[in-house]
Design a protein around this motif. Sequence first.
Motif, PDB file in Angstrom:
ATOM      1  N   ASP A 210       0.853  -1.186   0.000  1.00  0.00           N
ATOM      2  CA  ASP A 210       0.000   0.000   0.000  1.00  0.00           C
ATOM      3  C   ASP A 210       0.888   1.235   0.000  1.00  0.00           C
ATOM      4  OD1 ASP A 210      -1.830   2.007   0.327  1.00  0.00           O
ATOM      5  OD2 ASP A 210      -2.814   1.146   2.082  1.00  0.00           O
ATOM      6  N   THR A 211       0.881   1.956  -1.113  1.00  0.00           N
ATOM      7  CA  THR A 211       1.749   3.134  -1.239  1.00  0.00           C
ATOM      8  C   THR A 211       1.360   4.247  -0.275  1.00  0.00           C
ATOM      9  OG1 THR A 211       0.338   3.948  -3.042  1.00  0.00           O
ATOM     10  CG2 THR A 211       2.275   2.650  -3.652  1.00  0.00           C
ATOM     11  N   ASP A 212       0.132   4.204   0.262  1.00  0.00           N
ATOM     12  CA  ASP A 212      -0.292   5.237   1.209  1.00  0.00           C
ATOM     13  C   ASP A 212       0.323   5.052   2.593  1.00  0.00           C
ATOM     14  OD1 ASP A 212      -1.896   6.410  -0.710  1.00  0.00           O
ATOM     15  OD2 ASP A 212      -3.709   5.350  -0.088  1.00  0.00           O
ATOM     16  N   SER A 213       0.978   3.917   2.830  1.00  0.00           N
ATOM     17  CA  SER A 213       1.467   3.620   4.173  1.00  0.00           C
ATOM     18  C   SER A 213       2.724   4.405   4.548  1.00  0.00           C
ATOM     19  CB  SER A 213       1.741   2.118   4.315  1.00  0.00           C
ATOM     20  OG  SER A 213       2.749   1.700   3.405  1.00  0.00           O
TER      21      SER A 213
ATOM     22  N   ASP B   4       1.549   6.343   7.737  1.00  0.00           N
ATOM     23  CA  ASP B   4       0.114   6.470   7.933  1.00  0.00           C
ATOM     24  C   ASP B   4      -0.363   5.288   8.769  1.00  0.00           C
ATOM     25  OD1 ASP B   4      -2.781   5.987   7.370  1.00  0.00           O
ATOM     26  OD2 ASP B   4      -2.546   7.798   6.171  1.00  0.00           O
TER      27      ASP B   4
ATOM     28  N   LYS C 206      -3.258   4.412  10.058  1.00  0.00           N
ATOM     29  CA  LYS C 206      -4.491   3.730   9.663  1.00  0.00           C
ATOM     30  C   LYS C 206      -4.240   2.766   8.499  1.00  0.00           C
ATOM     31  CE  LYS C 206      -9.277   4.284   8.208  1.00  0.00           C
ATOM     32  NZ  LYS C 206      -9.128   3.194   7.217  1.00  0.00           N
ATOM     33  N   SER C 207      -3.459   3.210   7.518  1.00  0.00           N
ATOM     34  CA  SER C 207      -3.146   2.336   6.383  1.00  0.00           C
ATOM     35  C   SER C 207      -2.415   1.087   6.849  1.00  0.00           C
ATOM     36  CB  SER C 207      -2.293   3.083   5.351  1.00  0.00           C
ATOM     37  OG  SER C 207      -3.012   4.144   4.766  1.00  0.00           O
TER      38      SER C 207
ATOM     39  N   ASP D 204      -4.710  -1.320   8.672  1.00  0.00           N
ATOM     40  CA  ASP D 204      -5.493  -2.094   7.701  1.00  0.00           C
ATOM     41  C   ASP D 204      -4.648  -3.177   7.048  1.00  0.00           C
ATOM     42  OD1 ASP D 204      -7.725  -0.567   8.241  1.00  0.00           O
ATOM     43  OD2 ASP D 204      -7.486   0.745   6.489  1.00  0.00           O
ATOM     44  N   MET D 205      -3.387  -2.866   6.759  1.00  0.00           N
ATOM     45  CA  MET D 205      -2.497  -3.851   6.152  1.00  0.00           C
ATOM     46  C   MET D 205      -2.295  -5.056   7.077  1.00  0.00           C
ATOM     47  SD  MET D 205       0.352  -1.196   4.626  1.00  0.00           S
ATOM     48  CE  MET D 205       1.449  -2.395   3.865  1.00  0.00           C
TER      49      MET D 205
ATOM     50  N   THR E 123       0.790  -1.269  15.421  1.00  0.00           N
ATOM     51  CA  THR E 123      -0.426  -1.801  14.801  1.00  0.00           C
ATOM     52  C   THR E 123      -0.538  -3.308  14.991  1.00  0.00           C
ATOM     53  OG1 THR E 123       0.708  -1.920  12.643  1.00  0.00           O
ATOM     54  CG2 THR E 123      -0.593   0.055  13.107  1.00  0.00           C
TER      55      THR E 123
ATOM     56  N   SER F 253       6.883  -0.211   0.976  1.00  0.00           N
ATOM     57  CA  SER F 253       5.542  -0.014   1.569  1.00  0.00           C
ATOM     58  C   SER F 253       4.777  -1.325   1.735  1.00  0.00           C
ATOM     59  CB  SER F 253       4.717   0.943   0.687  1.00  0.00           C
ATOM     60  OG  SER F 253       5.388   2.164   0.491  1.00  0.00           O
TER      61      SER F 253
ATOM     62  N   ARG G 297      -2.706  -2.524  -3.093  1.00  0.00           N
ATOM     63  CA  ARG G 297      -3.693  -1.426  -3.015  1.00  0.00           C
ATOM     64  C   ARG G 297      -3.424  -0.395  -4.111  1.00  0.00           C
ATOM     65  NH1 ARG G 297      -5.123  -2.276   2.391  1.00  0.00           N
ATOM     66  NH2 ARG G 297      -5.147  -4.509   2.629  1.00  0.00           N
TER      67      ARG G 297
END
Length: 451
Positions: free
Chosen positions: A70-73, A89, A91-92, A95-96, A170, A352, A451
């Motif tokens: 996930d690149t948003d992480s 991030d 939250k990202s 979720d991962m 997390t 990521s 993602r």
Amino acid sequence: MRKMTDILISMVLLLSLTACTGQNPSADILENAEEAVSSGGYPYDSVFPRHEPYGEGIGAMPGRVVWVYDTDSVLWDGDGYWWKPDNFDEKSIQDMVNDSIASLGGEETAKDGWDALFLAHNMEREKGNTGYTAGEKIVIKANINGSGVFDDDTSGETQMSYTNPVLLKTLLTSLVEEAGISPSDITVYDVSRLFPDYMVELCTEGILDGVHFVDRRNGVADENAPINWSYEFSGAVNYLPTCVTEADYMINLANLKGHSYGITLCGKNHFGSFINGNAMRPPEGANLHQFLTRNEMDNYSPLTDLMANGQLGGKTVLYMLDALICATSEGASVTEDSSKWQQAPFNGNYTSSVFVSQDPVAIDSVGADFLINEPVVTDRNGALKDNPNVENYLHEAGLVGDAPSGNVYQNGNGETVTNLGVHEHWNNSVEKMYSRNLGKDEGIEFISLIR
């Protein structure tokens, strides 16, 4: 349509070879091209020799390795220290972690995934048809190798690599919220290094209040639990810490990164799991580095011995590779240039990623494939570049019942180990598929959640 495309690709490869050499392709090349079509359409392109799966897959879904990308992480812009929590991030990453646990257990939710993992582990270890029981203790072996290496500094202010603080938080949150485990029953440890103060604070606040941390300052050797190697060699007596021997389960949280000896994954993570009087360099006190510097195949490996140890590998319910930002070696600085990978799907971005499995051999096999195929790593790591011998311990582990070295691996209590998991390599670096992905009954099953 796909099959026709695969055939055309193989034909183009063959015609190109003929044009370049002026010779007709050999029978071996023709056979390899035919195999490429049947296994996905691209030729095998790894430094590692290709072979059938060694060993048998284990876990709730045998041989399964789940990869979440996930690149948003990762938010790091390359300035300052990589490990600052604001560079990620949360939250990202949460979720991962939760999605990877669900997928690894073959379930829809992280809660059901954890239940499936504990049940499978207990069935494998003949503890009965039961899952996690309230009050049972869990230890998490983190890789804190880059922190507090030479002194007692606990600021964490280093550019070297160690367990990502947000990933650890997390994972702990998932154990508490999804698996229903009390924070007071969880201990995070590495008895060869020092946990940074900010990491301990981050991972013990709020719902995580009560989580314990053990490092070389407060680790206590259990003198009734020496590590009994299955191969005779000189070195200090190594004792497991009491936080390990008193635990019911273990999670092996390692890093995906290169090493001055080639690679370091879940197998080598246990170099921080014993105490022998050499506080800062337990592996040197144990005289283990002699086996990593041989750079040969078919040799005894202490990494395989640690994987087989009943108190370590035997207690492990989950293996996880932290691949959010990867280092080229254990002593290298983590910079923007050295941690943005070229291979697809990264294509010049941070890795990521998070990898999880219940099979220690399978997850390290996948990690080895990613590392040796990455130019950003191999161009900066001569011990890994074009060197297939870094997988010696994986051959020993995959064939542990009849190891190539001839060594008889035991679980630390005199019992011979016959299976640790499954070892093989992907079909090619484009598709990254393993035997179970290609319809075989045995081998690695690689699940990609991109993602």
